[in-house]
Design a protein around this motif. Structure first.
Motif, PDB file in Angstrom:
ATOM      1  N   GLU A   1     -65.258   5.308  -2.965  1.00 22.39           N
ATOM      2  CA  GLU A   1     -65.152   5.861  -1.603  1.00 22.39           C
ATOM      3  C   GLU A   1     -65.121   7.393  -1.636  1.00 22.39           C
ATOM      4  O   GLU A   1     -65.819   8.054  -0.866  1.00 22.39           O
ATOM      5  CB  GLU A   1     -63.896   5.319  -0.914  1.00 22.39           C
ATOM      6  CG  GLU A   1     -63.881   5.509   0.588  1.00 22.39           C
ATOM      7  CD  GLU A   1     -64.688   4.455   1.341  1.00 22.39           C
ATOM      8  OE1 GLU A   1     -64.933   4.662   2.541  1.00 22.39           O
ATOM      9  OE2 GLU A   1     -65.073   3.440   0.738  1.00 22.39           O
ATOM     10  N   ASP A   2     -64.298   7.955  -2.518  1.00 22.85           N
ATOM     11  CA  ASP A   2     -64.229   9.421  -2.629  1.00 22.85           C
ATOM     12  C   ASP A   2     -65.561   9.997  -3.101  1.00 22.85           C
ATOM     13  O   ASP A   2     -66.009  11.038  -2.613  1.00 22.85           O
ATOM     14  CB  ASP A   2     -63.120   9.830  -3.598  1.00 22.85           C
ATOM     15  CG  ASP A   2     -61.730   9.591  -3.042  1.00 22.85           C
ATOM     16  OD1 ASP A   2     -61.600   9.371  -1.820  1.00 22.85           O
ATOM     17  OD2 ASP A   2     -60.766   9.618  -3.835  1.00 22.85           O
ATOM     18  N   GLY A   3     -66.196   9.327  -4.053  1.00 18.74           N
ATOM     19  CA  GLY A   3     -67.471   9.812  -4.566  1.00 18.74           C
ATOM     20  C   GLY A   3     -68.563   9.774  -3.518  1.00 18.74           C
ATOM     21  O   GLY A   3     -69.377  10.705  -3.404  1.00 18.74           O
ATOM     22  N   LEU A   4     -68.604   8.697  -2.731  1.00 16.84           N
ATOM     23  CA  LEU A   4     -69.599   8.603  -1.662  1.00 16.84           C
ATOM     24  C   LEU A   4     -69.384   9.684  -0.612  1.00 16.84           C
ATOM     25  O   LEU A   4     -70.342  10.278  -0.102  1.00 16.84           O
ATOM     26  CB  LEU A   4     -69.540   7.222  -1.005  1.00 16.84           C
ATOM     27  CG  LEU A   4     -70.010   6.044  -1.859  1.00 16.84           C
ATOM     28  CD1 LEU A   4     -69.768   4.730  -1.126  1.00 16.84           C
ATOM     29  CD2 LEU A   4     -71.489   6.178  -2.227  1.00 16.84           C
ATOM     30  N   GLN A   5     -68.121   9.951  -0.283  1.00 11.80           N
ATOM     31  CA  GLN A   5     -67.822  10.982   0.716  1.00 11.80           C
ATOM     32  C   GLN A   5     -68.303  12.356   0.263  1.00 11.80           C
ATOM     33  O   GLN A   5     -68.974  13.077   1.004  1.00 11.80           O
ATOM     34  CB  GLN A   5     -66.315  11.025   0.984  1.00 11.80           C
ATOM     35  CG  GLN A   5     -65.891  12.045   2.041  1.00 11.80           C
ATOM     36  CD  GLN A   5     -66.406  11.687   3.416  1.00 11.80           C
ATOM     37  OE1 GLN A   5     -66.246  10.555   3.874  1.00 11.80           O
ATOM     38  NE2 GLN A   5     -67.045  12.638   4.091  1.00 11.80           N
ATOM     39  N   SER A   6     -68.003  12.732  -0.972  1.00  7.41           N
ATOM     40  CA  SER A   6     -68.404  14.045  -1.464  1.00  7.41           C
ATOM     41  C   SER A   6     -69.924  14.127  -1.636  1.00  7.41           C
ATOM     42  O   SER A   6     -70.523  15.182  -1.408  1.00  7.41           O
ATOM     43  CB  SER A   6     -67.699  14.362  -2.792  1.00  7.41           C
ATOM     44  OG  SER A   6     -68.079  13.451  -3.802  1.00  7.41           O
TER      45      SER A   6
END
Length: 325
Positions: free
Chosen positions: A303-308
């Protein structure tokens, strides 16, 4: 030891190569050797030979490759096998000829059989048929592993290989047709949101399961593996295999991935799965227990990787495309 060595990152403008350079520079290293494709064509053996003869390289990170998703692999199989074989043969052989003792080759999890037992252990290599949609690319990457293994065995070189799972992140290829699933869906959902579309088509049934790793985690793993003492690396990878899986150890369905990307992008319409398009391998999850024993595991959640990654796409790709219109 590594801080005193002259490091060549081949493919530094690509997603993985740029992440490796970025990771080195974050640690204070500025003496990394890089060459753009215009400066050095890695498929030209004579040019690669001249480069190694003049640059006094100590260690190579071989991240240069021709890559793409299912569509690109299906459409351009000759380019995928030829260009990757040429790059690997030239860089690995000429590194050896010039006396480079250390090299890290970056492969792909597509090297494993289509129906390999899950999660996939390193010893599964060459134990079954490959996925037909990317077989030429996979064969080229298997050849790269065997090149490293052979030069290490015959000449005493310390040439290592890492096999990443599906990667995504900054500097990915966001081409609407030739990209991998994460950048393709990020672009598709963003453009659908921008034009107010009510639905988005997603290739395949949505049932296949895939593992994803942020490229910054991959870069960190590469530097970790390259920095291991040779005795430790070889004690863990010999004699059954000469490569190490790199992944998160967690997978999800393509449907779950698409829903996560839609949520990150802010698209609220309907997802339509087109099962007339190929699914590829039913499941592909790497066993990363070997890498964990060697002291490394991923830190960036999906989730964090997709957001960034979405934020990077908007700032560096989409807004520039809009400005150029």
């Amino acid at each position: 030891m590594l801080s005193k060595k002259r490091v060549f990152v081949a493919g530094h403008k690509g997603m993985v190569g740029s992440a490796i350079v970025r990771k080195f520079r974050e640690s204070g290293r500025e003496d990394i050797v890089t060459r753009s494709r215009d400066e050095l064509d890695l498929s030209d053996q004579a040019a690669v030979r001249r480069f190694f003869a003049t640059e006094s390289i100590d260690i190579v990170y071989l991240a240069a490759a021709k890559v793409g998703g299912i569509y690109a692999n299906n459409q351009y199989p000759a380019e995928f096998i030829y260009q990757n074989l040429a790059i690997e043969c030239n860089v690995i052989h000429e590194a050896h000829r010039s006396g480079v003792q250390q090299l890290l080759f970056l492969g792909s999890s597509c090297i494993y059989p289509r129906l390999a037992q899950q999660p996939i252990v390193e010893a599964s290599l060459l134990q079954g048929y490959l996925e037909p949609t990317n077989e030429p690319y996979a064969i080229a990457k298997i050849a790269g592993i065997k090149l490293c293994e052979s030069y290490s065995r015959q000449y005493g070189r310390d040439y290592r290989s890492v096999m990443p799972t599906n990667l995504y992140g900054p500097n990915d290829n966001f081409h609407p047709e030739n990209s991998h699933v994460v950048p393709a869906l990020i672009r598709r959902f963003h453009e659908a949101k921008a034009c107010g579309a009510s639905e988005v088509d997603v290739w395949g049934s949505g049932r296949p399961m895939r593992e994803f790793l942020h490229v910054d985690d991959m870069a960190d793993a590469c530097i970790h593996v390259a920095g291991l003492a040779r005795s430790i690396y070889e004690s863990e990878t010999q004699p059954l295999m000469s490569h190490i899986n790199v992944g998160s150890g967690v997978d999800c369905t393509i449907r779950e991935l698409a829903e996560s990307i839609a949520r990150v992008v802010g698209f609220t319409g309907r997802l339509v799965f087109d099962d007339s398009k190929p699914d590829g391998t039913p499941r592909k999850l790497l066993d990363v227990s070997l890498l964990r024993r060697l002291g490394w595991e991923s830190q960036i959640s999906l989730e964090d990787g997709l957001q960034s990654t979405y934020e990077w796409f908007v700032e560096n790709i989409y807004l520039q495309e809009v400005a150029s219109i």
